[in-house]
Design an enzyme around this catalytic site. Structure first.
Site, PDB file in Angstrom:
ATOM      1  N   LYS A  56      -7.660   8.302  57.160  1.00  0.00           N
ATOM      2  CA  LYS A  56      -7.993   7.419  56.032  1.00  0.00           C
ATOM      3  C   LYS A  56      -7.653   8.169  54.761  1.00  0.00           C
ATOM      4  O   LYS A  56      -7.611   9.401  54.744  1.00  0.00           O
ATOM      5  CB  LYS A  56      -9.492   7.085  56.025  1.00  0.00           C
ATOM      6  CG  LYS A  56      -9.811   5.811  55.282  1.00  0.00           C
ATOM      7  CD  LYS A  56      -9.517   4.614  56.150  1.00  0.00           C
ATOM      8  CE  LYS A  56      -9.796   3.314  55.452  1.00  0.00           C
ATOM      9  NZ  LYS A  56      -9.794   2.194  56.424  1.00  0.00           N
ATOM     10  N   ASP A  59      -6.470  -1.025  52.386  1.00  0.00           N
ATOM     11  CA  ASP A  59      -7.921  -1.127  52.588  1.00  0.00           C
ATOM     12  C   ASP A  59      -8.427  -1.706  51.259  1.00  0.00           C
ATOM     13  O   ASP A  59      -7.640  -2.284  50.494  1.00  0.00           O
ATOM     14  CB  ASP A  59      -8.538   0.252  52.914  1.00  0.00           C
ATOM     15  CG  ASP A  59      -9.983   0.156  53.423  1.00  0.00           C
ATOM     16  OD1 ASP A  59     -10.179  -0.208  54.586  1.00  0.00           O
ATOM     17  OD2 ASP A  59     -10.914   0.410  52.641  1.00  0.00           O
TER      18      ASP A  59
END
Ligand code: NDP
Ligand code: 2IT
Length: 446
Positions: free
Chosen positions: A127, A167
């Site tokens: 991430k 995201d």
């Protein structure tokens, strides 16, 4: 409850990662499920798999300097946490939001390992993101920020290395600017280096819809396991971003009526059912707010600073952010007759909320299973890029539906095998963990 043998490991995690509360929460959630697994598999302890899996393989933190439209110099902080590559290249989104810290990126990267494993596709977990706040910024400012961000990040990215996607705060527009800069610096049209691309330049059909659609498919599977369907169900969805919009669209197509959505300003309540085309127009085209939606929709009202979970519903779908649904909210939902909850967002339900849902015996789908459709479709985008092909919408949606059904079945069977029938948290944590753990052992101490 955490197993005694794992308590010491968890204490070390807390000590080694001070102040990173969301990361502690995410590791605790997984460790809570693993007691019976280490009891059955002593080799996992021998190889120190849990300790290794909780330590990222690589963490990159960098300065992102850029100029705003007034010519002022701005500085943000960029992150990429490459957590685990046992199953494939690092894979996971980028989040642009002022709340982003190393701890947030680590919790998201950690979740991503198990989510990606559950898809059954060859992708590791990662991430990244920045504390950059895109709200109110012009297109030019977004472009300059993305270019500066990629000017550092490109060293770590690649089709076989690390493949970022979107995201919160990062959608097709941002992926476009990031990909453009990557292409310019590397002098390679390396489509497989990023996913969530525009469909005219290498993106997969259905990737935009995939997370929300996948969450609706997962809900459908959970209800089917209880001889129930979405047909006629009243749903409340939180958020109004990418995941929320397409969850609303698919829930509606499957016969449900979505009566509310939200943003950080408040709640749009629309008892007639959200008009998803109007919501898309307001949010995607005009980049507006749910208050704008409510103003233009006769059947809707807007309540500033309200809690969306106060609205009674059969099904709740949190699609905004971590810990947005508290124990109090969960108690209210159960009291109002809610029968199923699926996490479209990552870790939106607090540990207390999850406990309340499980205690009440309602169907609860954790994010690492219920929202895995987004990253699964990213992996399908990588497949299409690798074969220089592009699939039709229907074919890709069919693949997504099959993957969500298979994740549901895996979670169900694994929970059953460990004596926790119907507990998707246990099923998802154990199934995801086991797949990664076995690969890590096979690859040796690396
Ligand atoms: P977006 O940026 O498109 O939308 C986020 C939405 O959540 C916005 O409506 C935002 O409102 C709202 N929101 C954020 N914080 C809060 C808050 N504190 N209270 C109320 N509303 C809030 O992001 P995505 O839809 O892409 O992501 C949403 C969640 O889903 C995140 O947890 C993300 O990690 C997860 N996810 C995303 C995937 C993807 O493919 N995009 C895949 C899997 C999971 P506002 O505009 O006011 O900030
Ligand atoms: O949380 C997630 O799974 C995502 N943001 C999607 C990641 C991806 O690589 O598509």
């Amino acid at each position: 409850m955490i197993d005694e043998k794992l308590e010491a490991i968890y204490s070390d995690i807390v000590r080694m990662n001070p102040g990173e509360l969301e990361f502690h929460q995410a590791t605790r959630d997984v460790l809570d499920s693993l007691g019976p697994v280490v009891a059955r598999h002593p080799e996992f302890a021998r190889h120190k798999i849990i300790q290794r899996i909780c330590e990222p393989e690589r963490q990159v933190i960098f300065r992102v300097p850029w100029q705003d439209d007034a010519g002022d110099v701005c500085i943000n902080r960029g992150y990429r946490v490459e957590f685990n590559s046992a199953l494939g290249p690092y894979k996971g989104g980028l989040r642009f939001h002022p709340s982003v810290t190393l701890g947030i990126v680590k919790f998201l990267g950690f979740e991503q390992i198990f989510k990606n494993a559950l898809t059954g596709l060859p992708i590791g977990g990662a991430k990244g993101g920045s504390n950059f706040n895109p709200k109110g910024r012009s297109d030019d400012e977004i472009m300059r920020f993305c270019q500066s961000f990629m000017t550092e990040l490109y060293r770590h990215v690649g089709e076989y290395t690390d493949v970022p996607a979107g995201d919160t705060g990062v959608g097709t527009r941002e992926i476009g600017y990031l990909f453009g800069q990557y292409k310019r610096i590397t002098n390679r049209y390396e489509s497989g280096a990023l996913t969530g691309k525009g469909t005219t330049w290498g993106g997969a059909l259905v990737r935009t819809e995939a997370t929300g659609y996948g969450t609706a498919f997962f809900l459908s599977e959970m209800l089917a396991a209880r001889n129930d369907t979405l047909d006629g169900k009243a749903c409340v969805v939180s958020g109004s971003g990418n995941v929320a919009i397409y969850a609303i669209e698919k829930l509606t197509q499957l016969g449900a009526r979505v009566v509310a959505c939200s943003d950080s300003d408040g709640v749009a309540h629309d008892p007639a059912g959200i008009d998803v085309e109007l919501l898309k127009q307001v949010k995607e085209v005009e980049r507006g707010r749910v208050s704008d939606y409510a103003r233009r929709r006769p059947s809707a009202t807007f309540e500033p600073r309200a809690v969306v979970w106060q609205i009674s519903c059969d099904v709740a779908v949190p699609c905004a952010t971590q810990n947005e649904l508290t124990g109090r909210d969960a108690a209210m939902l159960v009291e109002n007759g809610c029968v199923a909850v699926a996490e479209g967002a990552n870790m939106p339900c607090s540990p207390e909320a999850v406990q309340i849902f499980q205690h009440a015996g309602i169907a609860f789908g954790p994010g690492k299973a219920a929202n895995a459709g987004g990253v699964a479709t990213s992996a399908l985008e990588m497949q299409q890029n690798a074969s220089r092909d592009s699939w039709t919408f229907d074919h890709t949606e069919q693949r997504l539906a099959e993957i969500m059904a298979s994740i549901h079945e895996t979670c169900w069977l694994v929970a059953e095998a460990y004596g926790a029938e119907g507990n998707y948290v246990v099923g998802a944590n154990i199934a995801g963990f086991q797949r990664v753990a076995e690969a890590m052992i096979a690859l040796g101490l690396v």
